[in-house]
Design a protein around this motif. Structure first.
Motif, PDB file in Angstrom:
ATOM      1  N   GLY A   7      34.792  44.005  43.357  1.00 14.58           N
ATOM      2  CA  GLY A   7      34.493  43.761  41.948  1.00 14.58           C
ATOM      3  C   GLY A   7      33.181  43.005  41.816  1.00 14.58           C
ATOM      4  O   GLY A   7      32.482  42.774  42.813  1.00 14.58           O
ATOM      5  N   THR A   8      32.858  42.586  40.599  1.00 12.53           N
ATOM      6  CA  THR A   8      31.611  41.847  40.404  1.00 12.53           C
ATOM      7  C   THR A   8      31.735  40.462  41.045  1.00 12.53           C
ATOM      8  O   THR A   8      32.849  39.980  41.278  1.00 12.53           O
TER       9      THR A   8
ATOM     10  N   GLN B  29      39.378  42.819  38.803  1.00 13.13           N
ATOM     11  CA  GLN B  29      38.181  43.234  38.086  1.00 13.13           C
ATOM     12  C   GLN B  29      38.486  43.477  36.604  1.00 13.13           C
ATOM     13  O   GLN B  29      37.724  43.082  35.733  1.00 13.13           O
TER      14      GLN B  29
ATOM     15  N   SER C  48      33.725  38.093  38.853  1.00 17.45           N
ATOM     16  CA  SER C  48      35.172  38.365  38.867  1.00 17.45           C
ATOM     17  C   SER C  48      35.789  37.837  40.158  1.00 17.45           C
ATOM     18  O   SER C  48      36.871  37.242  40.152  1.00 17.45           O
ATOM     19  N   TRP C  49      35.094  38.041  41.262  1.00 15.64           N
ATOM     20  CA  TRP C  49      35.571  37.531  42.561  1.00 15.64           C
ATOM     21  C   TRP C  49      35.695  36.002  42.511  1.00 15.64           C
ATOM     22  O   TRP C  49      36.683  35.422  42.965  1.00 15.64           O
TER      23      TRP C  49
ATOM     24  N   TRP D 121      42.257  44.146  43.945  1.00 15.47           N
ATOM     25  CA  TRP D 121      40.850  44.003  43.504  1.00 15.47           C
ATOM     26  C   TRP D 121      40.638  44.704  42.164  1.00 15.47           C
ATOM     27  O   TRP D 121      39.899  44.217  41.317  1.00 15.47           O
TER      28      TRP D 121
END
Lengths: 233, 178
Positions: B69-70, A48, B73-74, A44
């Motif tokens: 994440g945001t 990001q 972004s995901w 993750w």
């Protein structure tokens, strides 16, 4: 490979996100993500960061038909004014690869049944089965799912460790935490009580972990050895 | 397209709200489609990958958590991974996008021109990499090139390419955690 090494985890996660981790290594990493918080978190983090690179790509609208197809695919209920009845049938997106993989797996299972039960005909009522194999494709455990229980047969190819136990897990779609289904036999056949959440449509993956005698000490797999998918026949 | 705007839409999508999902699609699909198109260089394949990705987003919206994440972004990750699968599937099939009526090809020059929009720590850190490291990471991220494809693309031995990527990523990580 030592997956306890944080630097190694970080590099594998980075190459996974970048896309340069490919083939069997990529699949192995995806399986590890299911069972390791550290690996998930490293992934993750890289997602990001690296997805900031996408900011340089200039937006471009797709054609209108894309939304129409998406809308039809997610719409399980018939809706006369938007979609035709045919379009409402949600077809599982099965690639040719997946189809071949299923055929190959089914063939392995049939072969395994023939090897293990030369005298017994294949039971007609079997609908859900799973086969765990080692890296050299040797069958290890065969699982036949019945209405109330899971009948697990250990292969004579299995060289089970006497100082450890093997535990079966299911990972439900959309959930990160595996659910224990019980300890596996090291030889012969054992019947496991079917968990009430065991529903073929909800299961993403079945996994086997190596555990201290008596099973997982903390309710989570200690070391995932094998994974497989549930096969519907 | 900030997380602040997308999070309520994704939350409502997780509750099965199709109207919110449609808004989420409108807000994000041009960017996500462009990402897929850049990687696949083929409109039909990119549209198919986008469809698959959004169907997955619809079904998995409840899986999103802020620690991943945001929202954007995901969603980008879902689109990129689907596009990578498609890219490798079609490469195996030896489909040449030049033969396809729907083909969209970028000029086959070696370098990718990257003009980042806005500033992020990652962008700052990328600027500090050697040109070769930066180029290899760009080609892998934007075009989905594997190590061996990078070897052909930038005419450099495999060991060197792997080293550029690995050292580039290590340097990025050091820079990002400072």
């Amino acid at each position: 490979m030592n997956y306890d090494n944080q630097k190694l985890i970080d590099m594998l996660a980075a190459e996974y996100v970048l896309g340069t981790l490919k083939g069997p290594a990529r699949k192995r990493f995806q399986r590890l993500m299911l069972t390791s918080n550290r690996i998930r978190e490293a992934t993750w983090m890289w997602e990001q960061h690296l997805n900031n690179l996408a900011s340089s790509i200039k937006s471009e609208p797709p054609s209108d038909s894309v939304w129409q197809v998406i809308s039809q695919r997610i719409d399980a209920k018939p809706s006369v004014h938007t979609v035709s009845p045919e379009a409402n049938v949600i077809k599982p997106k099965t690639s040719i690869w997946q189809a071949w993989s299923l055929i190959a797996t089914a063939a392995s299972i049939v072969l395994a049944l023939i090897i293990w039960q030369p005298q017994a005909p294949i039971q007609q009522q079997t609908q859900q089965i799973a086969l765990f194999k080692d890296a050299s494709e040797q069958p290890l455990w065969f699982i036949d799912i019945n209405e109330q229980s899971l009948s697990v047969k250990a292969s004579d190819k299995l060289a089970a460790r006497t100082d450890k136990d093997y535990e079966l897990w299911m990972i439900l779609k959309g959930q990160d935490t595996p659910i224990s289904l019980g300890l596996l036999p090291k030889d012969g056949i054992k019947s496991l009580l079917k968990d009430n959440r065991f529903n073929a449509q909800d299961i993403a993956l079945l996994a086997i972990s190596l555990e201290p005698l008596g099973g997982s000490p903390n309710g989570l797999p200690t070391e995932v050895l094998y994974t497989t998918e549930l096969i519907l026949l | 397209m900030e997380t602040d705007e997308l999070l309520p839409l994704l939350s409502a999508t997780a509750q099965g709200n199709k109207q919110a999902f449609a808004k989420l699609y409108s807000a994000t699909s041009p960017k996500l489609f462009a990402i897929s198109l850049k990687m696949l260089s083929n409109r039909a394949h990119a549209e198919e990958a986008l469809q698959d990705a959004f169907v997955k987003i619809w079904h998995n919206a409840s899986e999103y958590q802020v620690s991943k994440g945001t929202v954007i972004s995901w969603m980008i990750s879902i689109v990129r991974y689907r596009s990578l699968d498609s890219l490798r599937y079609h490469k195996v099939r030896k489909e040449q996008s030049l033969d396809d009526d729907n083909a969209y090809m970028e000029p086959a020059d070696q370098a990718i021109t990257v003009d980042y929009e806005g500033k992020s720590k990652l962008v700052d850190c990328m600027e500090q990499l050697d040109d070769q490291q930066k180029q290899a990471i760009h080609l892998a991220y934007y075009k989905g090139l594997t190590h061996s494809e990078l070897v052909d693309h930038i005419e450099t031995p495999l060991g060197t390419v792997k080293s550029w990527i690995r050292r580039g990523l290590q340097q990025l990580q050091r820079c990002l955690t400072l």
